[in-house]
Motif scaffolding. Structure first.
Motif, PDB file in Angstrom:
ATOM      1  N   GLN A  90       0.821  -1.207   0.000  1.00 34.27           N
ATOM      2  CA  GLN A  90       0.000   0.000   0.000  1.00 34.27           C
ATOM      3  C   GLN A  90       0.862   1.267   0.000  1.00 34.27           C
ATOM      4  OE1 GLN A  90      -3.554  -0.016  -0.130  1.00 34.27           O
ATOM      5  NE2 GLN A  90      -2.887  -2.055  -0.783  1.00 34.27           N
ATOM      6  N   GLU A  92       1.895   5.323   0.815  1.00 37.73           N
ATOM      7  CA  GLU A  92       1.739   6.327   1.868  1.00 37.73           C
ATOM      8  C   GLU A  92       1.320   7.627   1.180  1.00 37.73           C
ATOM      9  OE1 GLU A  92       5.370   6.581   4.043  1.00 37.73           O
ATOM     10  OE2 GLU A  92       5.382   4.452   4.598  1.00 37.73           O
ATOM     11  N   ASP A  94      -0.208  11.491   0.933  1.00 35.37           N
ATOM     12  CA  ASP A  94      -0.235  12.764   1.656  1.00 35.37           C
ATOM     13  C   ASP A  94      -0.894  13.815   0.744  1.00 35.37           C
ATOM     14  OD1 ASP A  94       0.214  14.801   3.490  1.00 35.37           O
ATOM     15  OD2 ASP A  94       2.208  15.251   2.680  1.00 35.37           O
ATOM     16  N   GLU A 109       3.949   7.767  -1.832  1.00 34.62           N
ATOM     17  CA  GLU A 109       5.204   7.019  -1.824  1.00 34.62           C
ATOM     18  C   GLU A 109       4.882   5.535  -1.708  1.00 34.62           C
ATOM     19  OE1 GLU A 109       8.256   8.189   0.836  1.00 34.62           O
ATOM     20  OE2 GLU A 109       8.069  10.335   0.396  1.00 34.62           O
ATOM     21  N   LYS A 301      10.619  -2.493   3.279  1.00 33.19           N
ATOM     22  CA  LYS A 301       9.340  -2.809   3.925  1.00 33.19           C
ATOM     23  C   LYS A 301       8.870  -4.201   3.525  1.00 33.19           C
ATOM     24  CE  LYS A 301       4.741  -0.986   4.923  1.00 33.19           C
ATOM     25  NZ  LYS A 301       4.101  -2.310   4.770  1.00 33.19           N
TER      26      LYS A 301
END
Length: 470
Positions: A90, A92, A94, A109, A301
């Motif tokens: 997934q 990120e 903003d 991102e 990640k």
């Protein structure tokens, strides 16, 4: 909509997206409709509250938030598709600017599959074990078959090596009998090593009715790994009688008429098994050489998720079924937590590398998967899972795992391509011409160390789609 891509590192990018406000119209309409169904305003029927009244009573910001939340996944997906990215997991997101009636700007991102360069792999050379079956191997196989047809006769004497004893067991830890520490009527062949350490010495020399106590480390259950005081009572001693190794035995134990035919078949089976082991060994070693040739950046990640998944599966599935905790498992294995963490990380890295490299080969060589190949693979996976093909297929469809299976087959074909191009020699220096067996090739790719969990966490997923575990 305008979008731009900034590469933060080989496995992570930042998308900057500018959306003209008019592209939010459908989502704004949907937001007003949704809020209309949720609120009650005096003087208006439910669902018939005008937009301006909703803005006055509940605020335009509530509507905008609902609309943006609805529209963002679509804008993100369009931007990913336009940039031809393969996201992992997934993003990120903003929201950097939101002006009512003017524009919506946001950044996202996300980790992406790295771009790989696959060099010429035709020069790969590996060495594998030679296929050698000795007379001793054949005799051992026949002896094992002979022991399966052994008969037993109760005897009134002390137990000896090779005897079959019927025993009752009781295990105590710290002076207390364990909940699962009592077993009665257990059949045990002295010298087989199938039960507890020390039991052979304890029962040898005992006649029916005799008992002994010894200390042994438990191998399973809640107290696995702990020393227990074991009381064993012999209720029967039986001598094992092996059938004579002759033509009558061959007819009893097989479809063959003579002992020589039985031995010849045993040799053939052993050779087939060793050839399969040789092919599997070739696949594993060719894969290792291939991975050495390719520089593969690892998304951090994704690696963390992979390590977490492997630990979870080990602790809560495999060890839980054996009644072991992770600490007990490490104690039995003689490993420290640091050594376990290092091994798990290395296996996770190899798994991710394996999938990335083979997937790149699938794309480079334009390898496809037909229905017959997928069905054969599904049948193998069903057999290994203990499920019927219909049950397994239903589970695969329900969990949306069909693309995962297609990827496994394709990776198997990619590995087979590399193995075919490699030079494989045995320890005698003889060049091995491995048969183009797609079943074995596919299975080899699945069983390559560390590759399976990575397929679940690093598989081909749609943009913005949650990852699934297999």
């Amino acid at each position: 909509m305008k979008s731009a891509v900034e590469t933060l590192n080989p496995t992570r990018v930042r998308l900057t997206v500018e959306v003209p406000f008019e592209e939010l119209k459908d989502s704004l309409d949907a937001a007003y409709k949704k809020i209309n169904q949720q609120v009650t305003v005096k003087g208006f029927r439910k669902g018939k509250v005008p937009a301006r009244i909703i803005d006055q009573r509940f605020g335009r910001g509530v509507v905008l938030e609902e609309a943006v939340n609805d529209a963002l996944p679509r804008f993100y997906t369009d931007a990913v598709r336009e940039a031809e990215l393969t996201p992992l997991g997934q993003p990120e997101v903003d929201i950097t600017e939101l002006k009512d009636g003017e524009t919506l700007n946001f950044t996202a991102e996300v980790e992406v599959r790295p771009t790989l360069e696959i060099p010429d792999y035709s020069g790969i050379e590996v060495e594998v074990d030679a296929v050698e079956v000795t007379d001793e191997d054949v005799e051992k196989a026949v002896q094992q078959l002979r022991e399966r047809f052994a008969s037993t006769t109760p005897v009134e004497r002390a137990a000896e090596d090779g005897d079959v004893v019927t025993i009752d067991l009781e295990a105590k830890v710290d002076g207390k009998v364990l909940e699962d520490g009592v077993a009665k009527g257990v059949s045990y062949t002295i010298g087989s090593g199938e039960l507890l350490d020390g039991i052979d010495d304890a029962v040898k020399g005992l006649e029916a009715g005799g008992e002994a106590t010894f200390t042994s480390q438990l191998k399973g259950g809640p107290a696995a790994g702990r020393d227990a005081e074991i009381t064993v009572k012999v209720t029967q001693v039986a001598a094992r009688e092996l059938p004579e190794l002759d033509d009558d035995f061959a007819q009893l134990a097989s479809e063959f008429d003579t002992l020589e035919e039985l031995k010849a078949d045993s040799r053939r089976r052993l050779e087939e098994r060793k050839r399969f082991e040789q092919a599997t060994q070739a696949q594993e070693r060719v894969l290792e050489k291939l991975l050495e040739l390719v520089e593969v950046p690892i998304p951090e990640k994704l690696l963390e998720d992979e390590i977490r998944t492997r630990k979870h599966n080990l602790e809560h599935h495999q060890l839980a079924q054996m009644g072991l905790t992770l600490d007990k498992y490490l104690e039995i294995q003689g490993k420290t937590a640091e050594e376990f963490d290092t091994e798990t990380r290395e296996a996770a890295i190899k798994g991710i590398k394996t999938q990335f490299v083979l997937d790149e080969l699938v794309s480079k060589e334009k390898l496809g998967v037909n229905q017959e190949e997928l069905t054969e693979h599904l049948m193998r996976r069903a057999a290994s899972s203990g499920m019927s093909p219909d049950q397994f297929a239903q589970a695969v469809v329900q969990q949306n795992q069909v693309p995962l299976l297609v990827g496994e087959v394709a990776r198997g074909k990619a590995l087979a391509l590399v193995v075919e191009a490699a030079t494989v020699k045995d320890t005698n220096g003889q060049i091995i011409d491995l048969e183009d067996d797609e079943d074995e090739d596919a299975e080899g790719a699945e069983n390559a160390e560390g590759s399976e969990p990575a397929e679940a966490s690093a598989g081909n997923k749609g943009e913005g789609e949650e990852k699934s575990e297999s």
